[in-house]
Design an enzyme around this catalytic site. Structure first.
Site, PDB file in Angstrom:
ATOM      1  N   GLU A  48       0.864  -1.180   0.000  1.00 33.58           N
ATOM      2  CA  GLU A  48       0.000   0.000   0.000  1.00 33.58           C
ATOM      3  C   GLU A  48       0.898   1.228   0.000  1.00 33.58           C
ATOM      4  OE1 GLU A  48      -2.738   0.423   3.311  1.00 33.58           O
ATOM      5  OE2 GLU A  48      -3.724   2.125   2.332  1.00 33.58           O
ATOM      6  N   ASN A 374     -11.911  -3.055   0.654  1.00 39.92           N
ATOM      7  CA  ASN A 374     -10.794  -3.357   1.556  1.00 39.92           C
ATOM      8  C   ASN A 374     -11.292  -3.731   2.929  1.00 39.92           C
ATOM      9  OD1 ASN A 374      -8.212  -3.286   2.917  1.00 39.92           O
ATOM     10  ND2 ASN A 374      -8.783  -1.231   3.593  1.00 39.92           N
ATOM     11  N   GLU A 375     -11.630  -2.740   3.746  1.00 38.14           N
ATOM     12  CA  GLU A 375     -12.184  -3.011   5.076  1.00 38.14           C
ATOM     13  C   GLU A 375     -13.572  -2.377   5.102  1.00 38.14           C
ATOM     14  OE1 GLU A 375      -9.330  -1.474   7.902  1.00 38.14           O
ATOM     15  OE2 GLU A 375      -8.203  -3.350   7.887  1.00 38.14           O
TER      16      GLU A 375
END
Ligand code: AHR
Length: 666
Positions: A48, A374-375
């Site tokens: 990331e 993602n989350e």
């Protein structure tokens, strides 16, 4: 005889009271009962752009704000106005451009002893003696002239590290290039551009790259950093995030289409980590996307890793605004996902496959994995996830889709409840792969090697997509990449390996960290502008990856040392390596005592005369690696004589040991 061992106070504070059976620990490996296949994807990496991971890190560009698109357009640049010089600089706008619409204008009346601009790079520029650096600029003389540009790499002393000159600028925009060879090494050099002549000189896309990038690519990556990744032989590369996929709001979400094609046309946006932590504000953190999706696919290919892009699913980061794309406006988000698959896998004459081919890769990249968000959490995620799954599976049933389970249950609102809800939905929807994240204290990792032993085996595979032991607390600026954390991760990883029938992929997070530009710690690999070192955690990841094996072998440990809570502090997992015909045994001794164990490789007819042993150990749990002592904790290899399928071994205190024993199974 059972002997209770009380360990010293300092250690018991960290690991808990440890009891064990000196000399009576027995590790039995059933080499004749190979179990589940361990996928090549078992141990991967997650990249990331956090901690200056991309711009200022892996992406080898040395000029910050090269195209004057930061909202403060001049950030990173300063005017050089030496004695007798007269002139000024400002940022101008191209009337015809929507994206990257700014450039620098320098109006010079008198250059005196020097007039120009300087760029500081990303906390300086790392320049190496004897190495070549490629300078590029788009330039034109819009008034007056003739004008020239003297390029200088400057360091601490008055004598430049390197110099070059560009001249002959016309009135139309054109790209100019010069290569500079550095006479000295400097960690925090800067780029000076001195104007010669009077008039108006316009500059854009001012760029400086080392010529020696990874594989010598012009829009390339830092070779030393990629080398660290290559040496891990990762099974997959998850990218580009992480929270930057989501963005604080949807308009600054990660949009892969704006990250391909000519780097000069890629639309810069703020990096979500710019203002995320008050304790580590990074106001000059933007995403130039010089390292974009094409480069991520190329990197995956270089590393022999399966590419695993994560796409935005119409939700901004739920730790920030949680902004949602309305369900009836989800179309473009879904189309982006479909187009991405075509970009990666489509024929060179398809719309998006053509763009890949034009960038230099007519062959498909062979995308098989795709993350939906993602989350994310809540019913809003489930309803969007369903739309993506339907659209993608209808067109590309072969693509394995990864579902998100929010973040670590302990750090997001109503954590466990939310995750249980998501799991109940994923089971109903028969999700291919479910992603779980763990940012917890080292003791949790030590206590959780059995976490997946009892998970239901009812369809969905598990991807442990982000984890890392936090020595103080989640993302605390005081967290350390110490041996305690790394060892506890190793213990946890033995549990992942034992459960490889269910857990098919895993990776540590975050991956990279610039010493002067970080927001989150701990991190796997630390670097400055010239150097890089792997943390103890890095070596744990690397050793598991290099010793993956192909099939799980059942292991039983009798009389393991235990903490006062009854959880083991001595762990083992094993795999069978089909290509080398070896039993690969991984043992973590998380106690402060050497543990003598008997190892029995059951089912082996004959063994090789020697076993190969790799030990990763620290003298103390607080040990760390650093630029000065990069290998304080690093693998040490040896060979031990082995005469029968049952042999003894002393496991060092606080150690990860890997034993590879050549064996012939009956
Ligand atoms: O790894 C750092 C961050 O932690 C990731 O961006 C995010 O997914 C998680 O919350």
């Amino acid at each position: 005889m059972t002997r209770i061992r009380t360990i010293c106070v300092a250690t018991s504070l960290v690991l808990g009271l440890v009891t064990g059976l000196a000399g009576q620990t027995r590790i039995t490996v059933q080499t004749d009962r190979p179990g589940a296949a361990i996928r090549p994807t078992m141990w991967g990496i997650f990249f990331e752009d956090i901690n200056f991971g991309a711009d200022g890190g892996l992406y080898a560009e040395l000029v910050k704000n090269r195209s004057f698109e930061f909202p403060d357009n001049i950030m990173g640049w300063s005017r050089i106005l030496r004695d007798g010089s007269e002139g000024y600089i400002y940022v101008e706008t191209y009337p015809e451009r929507q994206v990257n619409a700014h450039f620098l204008r320098m109006k010079v009346d008198d250059t005196g002893r020097g007039f120009g601009v300087a760029n500081d790079g990303f906390r300086g520029m790392g320049i190496r003696e004897g190495k070549d650096y490629r300078f590029r600029v788009r330039a034109r003389v819009s008034e007056g002239g003739p004008m020239a540009l003297r390029i200088e790499l400057a360091g601490r002393s008055r004598r430049p590290l390197a110099e070059a000159k560009l001249e002959g600028f016309g009135s139309q925009w054109q790209e100019y290039t010069a290569v500079l060879r550095a006479g000295r090494t400097e960690e925090k050099a800067r780029l000076n551009l001195f104007v010669e002549g009077s008039g108006t000189l316009d500059l854009d896309m001012v760029s400086l790259f080392p010529v020696d990038t990874w594989k010598g690519r012009e829009n390339g990556l830092r070779a030393d950093l990629v080398q660290m990744l290559a040496e891990m032989k990762p099974g997959f590369l998850r990218f580009p995030g992480g929270c930057i996929v989501e963005g604080r709001t949807l308009d600054v979400r990660y949009q892969w289409k704006t990250t391909i094609g000519d780097p000069a046309d890629r639309k810069l946006i703020v990096n979500r980590w710019n203002t995320e932590f008050n304790h580590r504000l990074t106001p000059d953190y933007y995403q130039s996307f010089g390292l974009g999706f094409y480069e991520y696919f190329l990197l995956s290919e270089d590393l022999g890793a399966e590419p695993m892009p994560i796409i935005n699913c119409g939700m901004a980061c739920q730790f920030n605004t949680g902004e949602l794309a309305p369900m009836d406006e989800l179309g473009p988000y879904v189309q982006d996902a479909l187009d991405l698959i075509e970009f990666a896998n489509g024929p060179a004459d398809s719309e998006w496959g053509r763009k890949r081919a034009e960038m230099g890769h007519p062959e498909p990249f062979g995308l098989k994995l795709l993350g939906i968000g993602n989350e994310q959490w809540g019913p809003q995620y489930i309803e969007r996830y369903k739309v993506f799954v339907k659209a993608i599976k209808d067109q590309y049933p072969e693509i394995q889709l990864i579902a998100a389970t929010g973040s670590d249950a302990t750090i997001f609102p109503n954590g466990r409840q939310e995750i249980d809800y998501l799991w109940s939905q994923f089971r109903r929807l028969d999700a291919d792969i479910v992603d779980e994240h763990f940012y917890r204290r080292p003791d949790w990792f030590l206590d959780s090697a059995r976490l997946y032993d009892d998970y239901p085996r009812d369809g969905s595979e598990i991807f442990v997509g982000e984890y890392g032991a936090q020595s103080i607390g989640v993302a605390s600026p005081d967290n350390r990449n110490n041996w305690h954390c790394a060892l506890s991760e190793a213990a946890f990883m033995t549990g992942l390996e034992r459960n490889a029938d269910l857990v098919t992929m895993s990776c540590y997070a975050p991956l990279f960290c610039h010493v002067d530009g970080w927001q989150w710690r701990p991190d796997l690999i630390w670097f400055d502008n010239l150097r890089v070192f792997g943390t103890p955690n890095y070596y744990v990841q690397k050793l598991f990856s290099l010793n993956r094996g192909d099939r799980v072998l059942p292991v039983e440990v009798t009389e393991p040392a235990k903490a006062s809570n009854g959880e083991p502090r001595f762990y083992a997992s094993s795999a069978y390596d089909e290509s080398s015909n070896e039993m690969v045994l991984k043992v973590v001794n998380a106690t402060n005592e050497a543990i003598r164990a008997t190892i029995e490789a059951k089912g082996i007819r004959a063994v090789g005369a020697q076993a190969r042993v790799t030990v990763l150990a620290g003298d103390s749990l607080t040990d760390e690696n650093s630029f000065e002592t990069p290998e304080k904790i690093a693998p040490v290899e040896s060979k031990i004589p082995v005469r029968s399928a049952e042999f003894g071994y002393h496991f060092q205190p606080y150690s990860l040991t890997i034993i590879r024993l050549m064996c012939q199974r009956p």
